[in-house]
Scaffold this motif. Structure first.
Motif, PDB file in Angstrom:
ATOM      1  N   GLY A  52      40.870 -23.299  14.878  1.00 30.46           N
ATOM      2  CA  GLY A  52      39.861 -22.948  16.113  1.00 30.46           C
ATOM      3  C   GLY A  52      38.587 -22.661  15.579  1.00 30.46           C
ATOM      4  N   ALA A  53      38.666 -22.241  14.768  1.00 23.44           N
ATOM      5  CA  ALA A  53      37.569 -21.823  13.324  1.00 23.44           C
ATOM      6  C   ALA A  53      36.611 -23.167  13.392  1.00 23.44           C
ATOM      7  CB  ALA A  53      37.583 -20.963  12.330  1.00 23.44           C
ATOM      8  N   GLY A  54      37.552 -23.991  12.618  1.00 28.34           N
ATOM      9  CA  GLY A  54      37.406 -25.228  12.324  1.00 28.34           C
ATOM     10  C   GLY A  54      36.435 -25.894  13.114  1.00 28.34           C
ATOM     11  N   GLN A  55      37.287 -25.617  14.567  1.00 27.06           N
ATOM     12  CA  GLN A  55      36.800 -26.454  15.682  1.00 27.06           C
ATOM     13  C   GLN A  55      34.921 -26.089  15.887  1.00 27.06           C
ATOM     14  OE1 GLN A  55      38.039 -29.145  18.166  1.00 27.06           O
ATOM     15  NE2 GLN A  55      38.174 -29.658  16.453  1.00 27.06           N
ATOM     16  N   LEU A  56      35.471 -25.152  15.636  1.00 28.60           N
ATOM     17  CA  LEU A  56      33.542 -23.738  16.219  1.00 28.60           C
ATOM     18  C   LEU A  56      32.022 -24.517  15.457  1.00 28.60           C
ATOM     19  CD1 LEU A  56      35.161 -20.835  17.232  1.00 28.60           C
ATOM     20  CD2 LEU A  56      33.745 -22.019  18.621  1.00 28.60           C
ATOM     21  N   LEU A  57      33.232 -24.512  13.434  1.00 28.38           N
ATOM     22  CA  LEU A  57      31.811 -24.281  13.054  1.00 28.38           C
ATOM     23  C   LEU A  57      31.634 -25.890  13.416  1.00 28.38           C
ATOM     24  CD1 LEU A  57      33.455 -22.493  10.027  1.00 28.38           C
ATOM     25  CD2 LEU A  57      31.855 -22.205  11.172  1.00 28.38           C
ATOM     26  N   GLN A  58      32.376 -26.895  13.035  1.00 28.83           N
ATOM     27  CA  GLN A  58      32.070 -27.631  13.110  1.00 28.83           C
ATOM     28  C   GLN A  58      31.277 -28.572  14.386  1.00 28.83           C
ATOM     29  OE1 GLN A  58      35.176 -31.075  14.156  1.00 28.83           O
ATOM     30  NE2 GLN A  58      33.739 -32.634  13.695  1.00 28.83           N
ATOM     31  N   THR A  59      31.319 -27.699  15.548  1.00 27.51           N
ATOM     32  CA  THR A  59      30.700 -28.289  17.319  1.00 27.51           C
ATOM     33  C   THR A  59      28.867 -27.406  17.105  1.00 27.51           C
ATOM     34  OG1 THR A  59      32.840 -28.411  17.881  1.00 27.51           O
ATOM     35  CG2 THR A  59      31.016 -28.403  19.400  1.00 27.51           C
ATOM     36  N   THR A 115      32.132 -33.592   7.606  1.00 26.94           N
ATOM     37  CA  THR A 115      33.746 -33.249   8.361  1.00 26.94           C
ATOM     38  C   THR A 115      34.981 -34.212   7.752  1.00 26.94           C
ATOM     39  OG1 THR A 115      32.013 -33.067  10.951  1.00 26.94           O
ATOM     40  CG2 THR A 115      35.187 -33.197  10.403  1.00 26.94           C
ATOM     41  N   GLY A 116      34.247 -35.783   7.675  1.00 23.03           N
ATOM     42  CA  GLY A 116      35.096 -36.039   6.646  1.00 23.03           C
ATOM     43  C   GLY A 116      35.784 -36.246   5.418  1.00 23.03           C
ATOM     44  N   ALA A 168      31.874 -26.221   5.815  1.00 19.45           N
ATOM     45  CA  ALA A 168      32.928 -24.882   6.162  1.00 19.45           C
ATOM     46  C   ALA A 168      33.972 -25.397   6.673  1.00 19.45           C
ATOM     47  CB  ALA A 168      32.450 -23.718   6.563  1.00 19.45           C
ATOM     48  N   SER A 169      33.384 -26.219   8.441  1.00 19.83           N
ATOM     49  CA  SER A 169      34.788 -26.894   8.840  1.00 19.83           C
ATOM     50  C   SER A 169      36.097 -27.822   8.042  1.00 19.83           C
ATOM     51  CB  SER A 169      34.252 -27.564  10.261  1.00 19.83           C
ATOM     52  OG  SER A 169      33.510 -28.450   9.778  1.00 19.83           O
ATOM     53  N   ALA A 170      35.009 -28.765   7.670  1.00 26.27           N
ATOM     54  CA  ALA A 170      35.817 -29.640   6.977  1.00 26.27           C
ATOM     55  C   ALA A 170      37.143 -28.860   5.388  1.00 26.27           C
ATOM     56  CB  ALA A 170      34.994 -30.064   5.762  1.00 26.27           C
TER      57      ALA A 170
END
Length: 302
Positions: free
Chosen positions: A80-87, A102-103, A155-157
């Motif tokens: 969930g934290a990754g989703q927020l940071l990525q978006t 992200t990749g 950070a999301s990656a």
């Protein structure tokens, strides 16, 4: 009953199907987040997914031991934290740069597996990582400026890589339903907290609702279930490399729907990612063959 090799192949195909679904969501996400806040979009999406999964899989969740329950919540919080940071990062940088950064979880996953699990990686795995990274760069990178959006996405990656490593270590074939539901609940909670203090804004129209339902049920709940099951049968690094086919599918859908034009970068980048996946698919076959030959030799010696 499928043998281990057949199960591994099915898990790989399942991850491929999952990344194809993820690749189909890029256009939908871009449209929806243009009309509602990012955190609110994610909160509504994962609340729906969590509600459906808990309704369907309440008994498997109940059967999870305390340890697996805590692990599922931790994995969901990471995702969930990754989703927020990525978006959030995507709002500050170009989508092509976001896709490449992200990749990079394909690079972080084996590094974290070595550091945290003390696992040795075969040389062919590092070759596959290098090929997939080069392929991702060709598919999506048209320049890289290291600003806040890049750091957020990077950070999301790292968080996605931690999720992949943790899921590969903790998931069990018989607990996929329960673990998936618990993870979705944690993801929804993290995204809901990000909408504080006002709470989530609901989708503005029918088309936004349809897009969110597709992403909640198919690209959210269904994909989490498939990833949790598949990673109970696959090493974390192999799963990460298979999942780098997401931008290949995204590019294919972009060409199919006329939003992008097929070019040499797309062809070569896609070929490199597929070559990396072929390497990690070939490695178990060679190991199985070597094991069979060794067993046969011992049998003849006896």
């Amino acid at each position: 009953m499928p043998n281990p090799r057949q199960t591994t192949t099915l898990a790989t195909l399942g991850l491929l199907a999952m990344t194809a679904v993820w690749g189909s969501t890029f256009v939908l996400i871009k449209d929806v987040v243009g009309r509602m806040p990012v955190a609110d979009f994610l909160a509504v999406r994962f609340l729906i997914g969590a509600g459906v999964m808990l309704a369907l899989f309440a008994r498997p969740v109940w059967r999870l031991g305390r340890q697996q329950l805590v692990r599922g919540l931790l994995l969901g919080a990471l995702y969930g934290a990754g989703q927020l940071l990525q978006t959030w990062g995507l709002a500050l940088i170009a989508p092509s740069v976001s896709g490449f950064v992200t990749g990079m979880y394909v690079v972080f996953t084996p590094i974290l597996a070595v550091l945290l699990l003390r696992r040795r990686m075969p040389a062919v795995t590092w070759l596959a990582v290098a090929l997939s990274t080069a392929g991702l760069a060709l598919l999506s990178l048209n320049g890289l400026s290291v600003d806040l959006g890049v750091w957020l996405t990077l950070a999301s990656a790292v968080l996605y890589a931690l999720h992949i490593v943790g899921l590969g270590q903790w998931s069990r074939p018989g607990e996929a339903f329960g673990m998936s539901a618990v993870q979705m609940l944690a993801i929804a909670a993290v995204c809901l907290l990000a909408t504080a203090p006002h709470g989530p804004v609901w989708p503005p129209d029918r088309n936004a609702w349809l897009a969110i339902l597709y992403m909640a049920l198919i690209a959210g709940a269904g994909a989490m279930l498939m990833q949790t099951w598949a990673q109970s049968h696959l090493p974390a690094t192999r799963a990460a490399i298979v999942m780098t086919t997401e931008p290949v599918f995204a590019a294919a859908f972009a060409v199919l729907f006329g939003t992008d034009v097929l070019g040499w970068r797309m062809l070569v980048g896609g070929a490199l990612v597929l070559a990396a996946m072929y390497l990690v698919e070939l490695l178990p076959s060679r190991s199985d063959a070597a094991g069979a030959m060794q067993a046969e030799a011992i049998h003849h010696e006896v």
